[in-house]
Design a protein around this motif. Structure first.
Motif, PDB file in Angstrom:
ATOM      1  N   ILE A  80       0.848  -1.187   0.000  1.00  0.00           N
ATOM      2  CA  ILE A  80       0.000   0.000   0.000  1.00  0.00           C
ATOM      3  C   ILE A  80       0.885   1.239   0.000  1.00  0.00           C
ATOM      4  N   THR A  81       0.723   2.076  -1.006  1.00  0.00           N
ATOM      5  CA  THR A  81       1.456   3.338  -1.090  1.00  0.00           C
ATOM      6  C   THR A  81       0.504   4.477  -0.732  1.00  0.00           C
ATOM      7  N   THR A  82       0.859   5.257   0.291  1.00  0.00           N
ATOM      8  CA  THR A  82       0.040   6.383   0.738  1.00  0.00           C
ATOM      9  C   THR A  82       0.734   7.682   0.366  1.00  0.00           C
ATOM     10  N   GLU A  83      -0.005   8.562  -0.323  1.00  0.00           N
ATOM     11  CA  GLU A  83       0.542   9.850  -0.746  1.00  0.00           C
ATOM     12  C   GLU A  83      -0.447  10.956  -0.410  1.00  0.00           C
ATOM     13  N   LEU A  84       0.080  12.118  -0.051  1.00  0.00           N
ATOM     14  CA  LEU A  84      -0.733  13.284   0.258  1.00  0.00           C
ATOM     15  C   LEU A  84      -0.894  14.150  -0.985  1.00  0.00           C
ATOM     16  N   VAL A  85      -2.114  14.624  -1.209  1.00  0.00           N
ATOM     17  CA  VAL A  85      -2.369  15.551  -2.308  1.00  0.00           C
ATOM     18  C   VAL A  85      -2.077  16.963  -1.808  1.00  0.00           C
ATOM     19  N   ALA A  86      -1.313  17.720  -2.547  1.00  0.00           N
ATOM     20  CA  ALA A  86      -0.914  19.066  -2.121  1.00  0.00           C
ATOM     21  C   ALA A  86      -2.122  19.995  -2.087  1.00  0.00           C
ATOM     22  N   PRO A  87      -2.199  20.907  -1.091  1.00  0.00           N
ATOM     23  CA  PRO A  87      -3.252  21.931  -1.099  1.00  0.00           C
ATOM     24  C   PRO A  87      -3.191  22.752  -2.387  1.00  0.00           C
ATOM     25  N   ALA A  88      -4.335  23.296  -2.784  1.00  0.00           N
ATOM     26  CA  ALA A  88      -4.399  24.035  -4.048  1.00  0.00           C
ATOM     27  C   ALA A  88      -3.388  25.174  -4.091  1.00  0.00           C
ATOM     28  N   ALA A  89      -3.148  25.834  -2.939  1.00  0.00           N
ATOM     29  CA  ALA A  89      -2.226  26.972  -2.901  1.00  0.00           C
ATOM     30  C   ALA A  89      -0.781  26.557  -3.156  1.00  0.00           C
ATOM     31  N   TRP A  90      -0.485  25.257  -3.062  1.00  0.00           N
ATOM     32  CA  TRP A  90       0.891  24.787  -3.227  1.00  0.00           C
ATOM     33  C   TRP A  90       1.134  24.078  -4.560  1.00  0.00           C
ATOM     34  N   GLN A  91       0.071  23.637  -5.237  1.00  0.00           N
ATOM     35  CA  GLN A  91       0.257  22.719  -6.366  1.00  0.00           C
ATOM     36  C   GLN A  91       1.057  23.329  -7.507  1.00  0.00           C
ATOM     37  N   SER A  92       0.932  24.636  -7.723  1.00  0.00           N
ATOM     38  CA  SER A  92       1.662  25.268  -8.828  1.00  0.00           C
ATOM     39  C   SER A  92       3.167  25.277  -8.584  1.00  0.00           C
ATOM     40  N   GLN A  93       3.599  25.063  -7.338  1.00  0.00           N
ATOM     41  CA  GLN A  93       5.020  25.093  -7.001  1.00  0.00           C
ATOM     42  C   GLN A  93       5.651  23.706  -6.992  1.00  0.00           C
ATOM     43  N   LEU A  94       4.841  22.685  -7.259  1.00  0.00           N
ATOM     44  CA  LEU A  94       5.329  21.314  -7.216  1.00  0.00           C
ATOM     45  C   LEU A  94       5.253  20.680  -8.603  1.00  0.00           C
ATOM     46  N   ASP A  95       5.992  19.603  -8.779  1.00  0.00           N
ATOM     47  CA  ASP A  95       6.017  18.933 -10.075  1.00  0.00           C
ATOM     48  C   ASP A  95       4.700  18.239 -10.397  1.00  0.00           C
ATOM     49  N   ASN A  96       3.985  17.760  -9.372  1.00  0.00           N
ATOM     50  CA  ASN A  96       2.681  17.138  -9.585  1.00  0.00           C
ATOM     51  C   ASN A  96       1.805  17.417  -8.378  1.00  0.00           C
ATOM     52  N   GLU A  97       0.613  16.866  -8.371  1.00  0.00           N
ATOM     53  CA  GLU A  97      -0.335  17.167  -7.293  1.00  0.00           C
ATOM     54  C   GLU A  97       0.028  16.509  -5.982  1.00  0.00           C
ATOM     55  N   ARG A  98       0.914  15.543  -5.992  1.00  0.00           N
ATOM     56  CA  ARG A  98       1.278  14.823  -4.778  1.00  0.00           C
ATOM     57  C   ARG A  98       2.459  15.506  -4.097  1.00  0.00           C
ATOM     58  N   LEU A  99       2.397  15.582  -2.773  1.00  0.00           N
ATOM     59  CA  LEU A  99       3.524  16.130  -2.011  1.00  0.00           C
ATOM     60  C   LEU A  99       4.699  15.151  -2.037  1.00  0.00           C
ATOM     61  N   PRO A 100       5.934  15.657  -1.927  1.00  0.00           N
ATOM     62  CA  PRO A 100       7.113  14.771  -1.958  1.00  0.00           C
ATOM     63  C   PRO A 100       7.304  14.017  -0.642  1.00  0.00           C
ATOM     64  N   ILE A 101       6.261  13.344  -0.218  1.00  0.00           N
ATOM     65  CA  ILE A 101       6.320  12.491   0.967  1.00  0.00           C
ATOM     66  C   ILE A 101       5.506  11.245   0.656  1.00  0.00           C
ATOM     67  N   GLN A 102       6.023  10.088   1.006  1.00  0.00           N
ATOM     68  CA  GLN A 102       5.397   8.835   0.594  1.00  0.00           C
ATOM     69  C   GLN A 102       5.581   7.782   1.674  1.00  0.00           C
ATOM     70  N   ALA A 103       4.505   7.045   1.932  1.00  0.00           N
ATOM     71  CA  ALA A 103       4.560   5.917   2.867  1.00  0.00           C
ATOM     72  C   ALA A 103       4.280   4.634   2.096  1.00  0.00           C
ATOM     73  N   ILE A 104       5.135   3.658   2.269  1.00  0.00           N
ATOM     74  CA  ILE A 104       4.959   2.358   1.618  1.00  0.00           C
ATOM     75  C   ILE A 104       4.833   1.298   2.708  1.00  0.00           C
ATOM     76  N   THR A 105       3.699   0.611   2.731  1.00  0.00           N
ATOM     77  CA  THR A 105       3.404  -0.395   3.750  1.00  0.00           C
ATOM     78  C   THR A 105       3.199  -1.742   3.086  1.00  0.00           C
ATOM     79  N   GLU A 106       3.860  -2.763   3.617  1.00  0.00           N
ATOM     80  CA  GLU A 106       3.680  -4.132   3.124  1.00  0.00           C
ATOM     81  C   GLU A 106       3.062  -4.971   4.232  1.00  0.00           C
TER      82      GLU A 106
END
Length: 420
Positions: free
Chosen positions: A106-132
């Motif tokens: 299971i990969t968990t990713e946070l979607v960036a707030p609208a005020a931040w999305q234009s400053q990032l490469d995609n809608e997901r924040l650069p933080i990721q959790a991977i659970t097996e």
């Protein structure tokens, strides 16, 4: 080969093919069910966690495939915590699951707030959790975050430092280890900087959702300032442990920190340090678990609370403050305290005052004269206690000292009986 032999071979091959197809279908079906089971279990855990903080969790979309799925959630914080546009908008995160015959990833990713999305490469924040999660229910995972910087309309410039967290658990234990370099904010509301956050958890299930073990939290520094105040918190540490001995429990806590606050406009400077080392032992395990469970209920009658308290005390307990140190403006207080209550057979809450006769203990207290001047204690009261002999004063060190002893309901301070 005879015609009958060819027919038998065809039947054998067809049976083998059917067996493989059936086995494959069962394996894929079991894999899908396994994946859905742990996603549903994770969903239930998320709902319980958000209920405890009065937040609203909504599953807004689901997507399925043969070997995976994607769940998208919205988490809305309570209104009193919606201080900025980022906090007022729902927190959105996505769980993407891939199913394998022996595990679920299971990969968990946070979607960036609208005020931040234009400053990032995609809608997901650069933080990721991977659970097996494997078919035995054992969990292994990591949370990874890179260094990144954004500009928020209200918060200003926000920089997040790298973080790494590993966690694993199952029926036998839960282990968690978080290391986060921290973050910094420089905006309209002032500046803040967190450095060196570390969280360690080593827990063993006790039953009923409770755990024994230890949890340790450390913060190297936390600095904040605005136009009127500067605050610096250093070496903050909380070490908490719960151990099980037969049908008894022992709770231990160590707390330490030091802080400095400055008000430049008024020329005020305050410094403080504290350290506490405390344990509560001899708690009845069953009564403690019942009390913890009852404390999570929305309503608890006074009668039920009284019975829970009596059950906790019936097998006795010991309270030990082995070290208490407080420093304010370079003035000190040190203390120790030991109290012991033997087993008893009280069944009515009205009998509780009878335990005073059974309680025993001793303690020591040393306080600098300058510290008492900083506390809201009437000077006349201190002088009266000295005159009566309950407190001694050392003129060389300018310290007040007293030793306490409690036996059979009678308290003595510096050997003088103090009426209770």
């Amino acid at each position: 080969m005879t015609i009958s032999g060819v027919g038998m071979l065809k039947k054998a091959l067809f049976s083998l093919f059917a067996l493989l197809v059936t086995g494959g279908a069962l394996l894929l079906g079991a894999t899908f069910i396994h994946g859905q089971y742990y996603l549903n279990l994770q969903h239930q855990q998320l709902v319980r966690m958000t209920d405890n903080v009065n937040a609203e969790l909504r599953l807004v979309s689901k997507q399925f495939s043969l070997f995976g799925s994607e769940h998208r959630y919205h988490l809305q914080m309570p209104e009193e915590e919606q201080a900025t546009p980022v906090a007022s908008s729902p927190l959105e995160f996505v769980n993407s699951a891939v199913y394998w015959p022996h595990k679920v990833e299971i990969t968990t990713e946070l979607v960036a707030p609208a005020a931040w999305q234009s400053q990032l490469d995609n809608e997901r924040l650069p933080i990721q959790a991977i659970t097996e999660v494997n078919f035995l229910g054992e969990i292994n995972g990591e949370v990874m975050m890179d260094n990144w910087l954004i500009e928020d309309p209200m918060l200003g410039v926000v920089q997040f430092q790298p973080a790494l967290m590993s966690y694993q658990g199952g029926a036998e234990a839960l282990l968690l280890d978080l290391n986060w370099d921290g973050f910094s904010i420089n905006g309209l509301a002032g500046e803040a900087r967190l450095a060196g956050l570390r969280l360690e958890v080593d827990a063993v299930p006790l039953g009923g959702g409770f755990y024994t073990g230890s949890s340790n939290l450390f913060i190297t520094s936390l600095d904040a300032s605005d136009d009127t105040m500067q605050l610096s918190l250093k070496d903050f540490a909380v070490e908490n442990g719960l151990t099980e001995q037969a049908d008894r429990l022992e709770q231990r806590i160590n707390l330490g920190w030091q802080a400095i606050s400055i008000n430049p406009g008024m020329g005020l400077y305050h410094s403080a340090q504290s350290h506490l080392k405390m344990s509560v032992s001899g708690l009845d395990k069953g009564a403690w678990m019942n009390a913890k469970n009852a404390s999570q209920q929305a309503e608890l009658s006074a009668e039920d609370a009284q019975q829970l308290l009596l059950a906790l005390l019936q097998k006795g307990l010991a309270i030990d403050i082995n070290a208490l140190k407080l420093n304010l403006q370079d003035a000190n207080l040190t203390a120790q305290l030991h109290l012991k209550l033997p087993p008893n057979e009280l069944t009515e809450f009205s009998q509780l005052p009878l335990l005073k006769e059974e309680l025993t203990g001793d303690g020591k207290l040393v306080v600098d004269h300058r510290l008492l001047q900083l506390l809201p204690i009437p000077p006349d009261f201190i002088q009266q206690m000295v005159a009566l002999g309950y407190i001694g004063f050392d003129e060389t060190t300018e310290q007040y000292r007293t030793e306490a002893e409690l036996q059979q309901g009678q308290l003595h301070l510096n050997g003088q009986a103090l009426p209770l």
